[in-house]
Scaffold this motif. Sequence first.
Motif, PDB file in Angstrom:
ATOM      1  N   THR A  10       0.842  -1.195   0.000  1.00 50.44           N
ATOM      2  CA  THR A  10       0.000   0.000   0.000  1.00 50.44           C
ATOM      3  C   THR A  10       0.880   1.249   0.000  1.00 50.44           C
ATOM      4  O   THR A  10       2.068   1.200   0.347  1.00 50.44           O
ATOM      5  N   GLY A  11       0.287   2.373  -0.406  1.00 47.24           N
ATOM      6  CA  GLY A  11       1.066   3.607  -0.506  1.00 47.24           C
ATOM      7  C   GLY A  11       2.246   3.441  -1.438  1.00 47.24           C
ATOM      8  O   GLY A  11       3.358   3.887  -1.153  1.00 47.24           O
ATOM      9  N   ALA A  12       2.004   2.818  -2.594  1.00 46.97           N
ATOM     10  CA  ALA A  12       3.107   2.282  -3.393  1.00 46.97           C
ATOM     11  C   ALA A  12       3.399   3.026  -4.684  1.00 46.97           C
ATOM     12  O   ALA A  12       4.219   2.560  -5.471  1.00 46.97           O
ATOM     13  N   ASN A  13       2.772   4.158  -4.931  1.00 42.73           N
ATOM     14  CA  ASN A  13       3.036   4.820  -6.200  1.00 42.73           C
ATOM     15  C   ASN A  13       4.260   5.740  -6.152  1.00 42.73           C
ATOM     16  O   ASN A  13       4.668   6.289  -7.181  1.00 42.73           O
ATOM     17  N   GLN A  14       4.881   5.899  -4.957  1.00 42.14           N
ATOM     18  CA  GLN A  14       6.069   6.742  -4.866  1.00 42.14           C
ATOM     19  C   GLN A  14       6.903   6.327  -3.663  1.00 42.14           C
ATOM     20  O   GLN A  14       6.480   5.521  -2.840  1.00 42.14           O
ATOM     21  N   GLY A  15       8.096   6.887  -3.563  1.00 48.28           N
ATOM     22  CA  GLY A  15       8.942   6.707  -2.397  1.00 48.28           C
ATOM     23  C   GLY A  15       9.268   5.265  -2.074  1.00 48.28           C
ATOM     24  O   GLY A  15       9.508   4.436  -2.958  1.00 48.28           O
ATOM     25  N   LEU A  16       9.274   4.957  -0.773  1.00 48.07           N
ATOM     26  CA  LEU A  16       9.642   3.613  -0.323  1.00 48.07           C
ATOM     27  C   LEU A  16       8.695   2.564  -0.866  1.00 48.07           C
ATOM     28  O   LEU A  16       9.135   1.479  -1.278  1.00 48.07           O
ATOM     29  N   GLY A  17       7.391   2.833  -0.870  1.00 47.96           N
ATOM     30  CA  GLY A  17       6.444   1.841  -1.351  1.00 47.96           C
ATOM     31  C   GLY A  17       6.726   1.419  -2.773  1.00 47.96           C
ATOM     32  O   GLY A  17       6.726   0.225  -3.100  1.00 47.96           O
ATOM     33  N   ARG A  18       6.972   2.394  -3.631  1.00 48.56           N
ATOM     34  CA  ARG A  18       7.282   2.079  -5.029  1.00 48.56           C
ATOM     35  C   ARG A  18       8.579   1.275  -5.126  1.00 48.56           C
ATOM     36  O   ARG A  18       8.671   0.317  -5.906  1.00 48.56           O
ATOM     37  N   ALA A  19       9.582   1.657  -4.336  1.00 47.17           N
ATOM     38  CA  ALA A  19      10.853   0.926  -4.369  1.00 47.17           C
ATOM     39  C   ALA A  19      10.681  -0.506  -3.887  1.00 47.17           C
ATOM     40  O   ALA A  19      11.330  -1.431  -4.405  1.00 47.17           O
ATOM     41  N   ILE A  20       9.810  -0.732  -2.898  1.00 42.37           N
ATOM     42  CA  ILE A  20       9.547  -2.093  -2.434  1.00 42.37           C
ATOM     43  C   ILE A  20       8.878  -2.908  -3.537  1.00 42.37           C
ATOM     44  O   ILE A  20       9.213  -4.076  -3.765  1.00 42.37           O
ATOM     45  N   VAL A  21       7.922  -2.300  -4.242  1.00 42.55           N
ATOM     46  CA  VAL A  21       7.275  -3.009  -5.348  1.00 42.55           C
ATOM     47  C   VAL A  21       8.317  -3.401  -6.394  1.00 42.55           C
ATOM     48  O   VAL A  21       8.329  -4.552  -6.873  1.00 42.55           O
ATOM     49  N   GLU A  22       9.184  -2.474  -6.756  1.00 38.89           N
ATOM     50  CA  GLU A  22      10.198  -2.787  -7.769  1.00 38.89           C
ATOM     51  C   GLU A  22      11.137  -3.891  -7.275  1.00 38.89           C
ATOM     52  O   GLU A  22      11.499  -4.804  -8.032  1.00 38.89           O
ATOM     53  N   GLY A  23      11.506  -3.822  -5.991  1.00 43.95           N
ATOM     54  CA  GLY A  23      12.366  -4.861  -5.440  1.00 43.95           C
ATOM     55  C   GLY A  23      11.688  -6.219  -5.408  1.00 43.95           C
ATOM     56  O   GLY A  23      12.305  -7.245  -5.721  1.00 43.95           O
ATOM     57  N   LEU A  24      10.422  -6.253  -5.042  1.00 45.63           N
ATOM     58  CA  LEU A  24       9.688  -7.521  -5.034  1.00 45.63           C
ATOM     59  C   LEU A  24       9.529  -8.067  -6.446  1.00 45.63           C
ATOM     60  O   LEU A  24       9.628  -9.288  -6.670  1.00 45.63           O
ATOM     61  N   ALA A  25       9.260  -7.180  -7.405  1.00 46.69           N
ATOM     62  CA  ALA A  25       9.115  -7.636  -8.791  1.00 46.69           C
ATOM     63  C   ALA A  25      10.389  -8.318  -9.259  1.00 46.69           C
ATOM     64  O   ALA A  25      10.337  -9.335  -9.977  1.00 46.69           O
ATOM     65  N   ALA A  26      11.536  -7.798  -8.853  1.00 46.64           N
ATOM     66  CA  ALA A  26      12.811  -8.396  -9.251  1.00 46.64           C
ATOM     67  C   ALA A  26      13.109  -9.682  -8.473  1.00 46.64           C
ATOM     68  O   ALA A  26      13.734 -10.605  -9.010  1.00 46.64           O
ATOM     69  N   ALA A  27      12.661  -9.745  -7.211  1.00 44.36           N
ATOM     70  CA  ALA A  27      13.008 -10.885  -6.364  1.00 44.36           C
ATOM     71  C   ALA A  27      12.088 -12.085  -6.555  1.00 44.36           C
ATOM     72  O   ALA A  27      12.506 -13.233  -6.366  1.00 44.36           O
ATOM     73  N   LEU A  28      10.834 -11.838  -6.944  1.00 39.73           N
ATOM     74  CA  LEU A  28       9.868 -12.924  -7.075  1.00 39.73           C
ATOM     75  C   LEU A  28       9.899 -13.502  -8.486  1.00 39.73           C
ATOM     76  O   LEU A  28      10.540 -12.963  -9.390  1.00 39.73           O
ATOM     77  N   ALA A  29       9.189 -14.591  -8.669  1.00 38.86           N
ATOM     78  CA  ALA A  29       9.182 -15.298  -9.952  1.00 38.86           C
ATOM     79  C   ALA A  29       8.218 -14.640 -10.942  1.00 38.86           C
ATOM     80  O   ALA A  29       7.273 -13.952 -10.536  1.00 38.86           O
ATOM     81  N   PRO A  30       8.424 -14.857 -12.250  1.00 39.92           N
ATOM     82  CA  PRO A  30       7.506 -14.291 -13.248  1.00 39.92           C
ATOM     83  C   PRO A  30       6.058 -14.751 -13.080  1.00 39.92           C
ATOM     84  O   PRO A  30       5.139 -14.061 -13.542  1.00 39.92           O
ATOM     85  N   THR A  31       5.853 -15.870 -12.426  1.00 35.54           N
ATOM     86  CA  THR A  31       4.484 -16.356 -12.196  1.00 35.54           C
ATOM     87  C   THR A  31       3.824 -15.694 -10.994  1.00 35.54           C
ATOM     88  O   THR A  31       2.631 -15.874 -10.765  1.00 35.54           O
TER      89      THR A  31
END
Length: 294
Positions: A10-31
């Motif tokens: 949540t609160g993910a369109n900027q700042g730390l939240g957005r960076a966490i989303v990007e980090g999770l996208a890289a760390a998790l599987a394509p599925t």
Amino acid sequence: MTSPRTALVTGANQGLGRAIVEGLAAALAPTDRVLLAGRRPDAVQDAATEIAAAVPRGAGVEPYVLDVRDPAAIEALAADLGEIDIVFSNATARMSPDDDPADRVDAVAETSNLATSRILRAFGPRLRPGGRLVVVASALGTLDKLDARVRPRFAAAAEADLDAVDDLVAQWRAAVHAGRAEEQGYGAWLNIPSKVAQVAAVRAYARERRADDLARGTLVAALCPGLIDTAASRPWFADMSTAQTPAQAAAWPVELAAGELTASALAAFHGELVQFGRVLPWRTGIPVPHRATT
């Protein structure tokens, strides 16, 4: 074969939240899938599109419009997902040292505190084995940051339940509106009682389910990400020379959520305020060199 994982930030369109989303996208599987949630449809869509382009072989990033101040919206999302693997409760209401506390306390309490309790209630029971529910708080969220007159009340709420924490938030909120927050010991800064109440909510919720969570490898914890150089934090700190970028600050939280935890680390972190792999003591905390306000 491992089932696809679902993460929510949540609160993910900027700042730390957005960076966490990007980090999770890289760390998790394509599925796997990562829900990037925020209040503004255009900002959420733009952030999701940009992250998907930056991490083309990562987990799917899905924009999701969510106002965490709306309890029905939280319940609807939780019911729709059914089960979930990772939750970062990261939404917060921006404030500055120059704000009139009475003008901002409702937004702060509803976005940071009541939403935290609602997310714990809605998503905690839906965590899959090995899941992670992380509430982004602050080093200001420990009892030592409060006036001694109100510390016992926050400590008692943390030992009770989420209803007790919510009731205390309502009392603090009423005191601010009445212009009596300082005389009652809550202080002039909204962010201190708000952050302490966030951590108290995590402690109250996690204590009741500790045995089951440890048996299932499931973590419920509060997170102090450290000082981050953002427009929201700059007014509060005189020296930003050691501040992290959002991407730097997201690295350990992503590892905590997406990686493996030893049984000893899980037991140590559960229900606590954690930062960079260590537990910040609930009663004594750590020093926070913030800017003085009048």
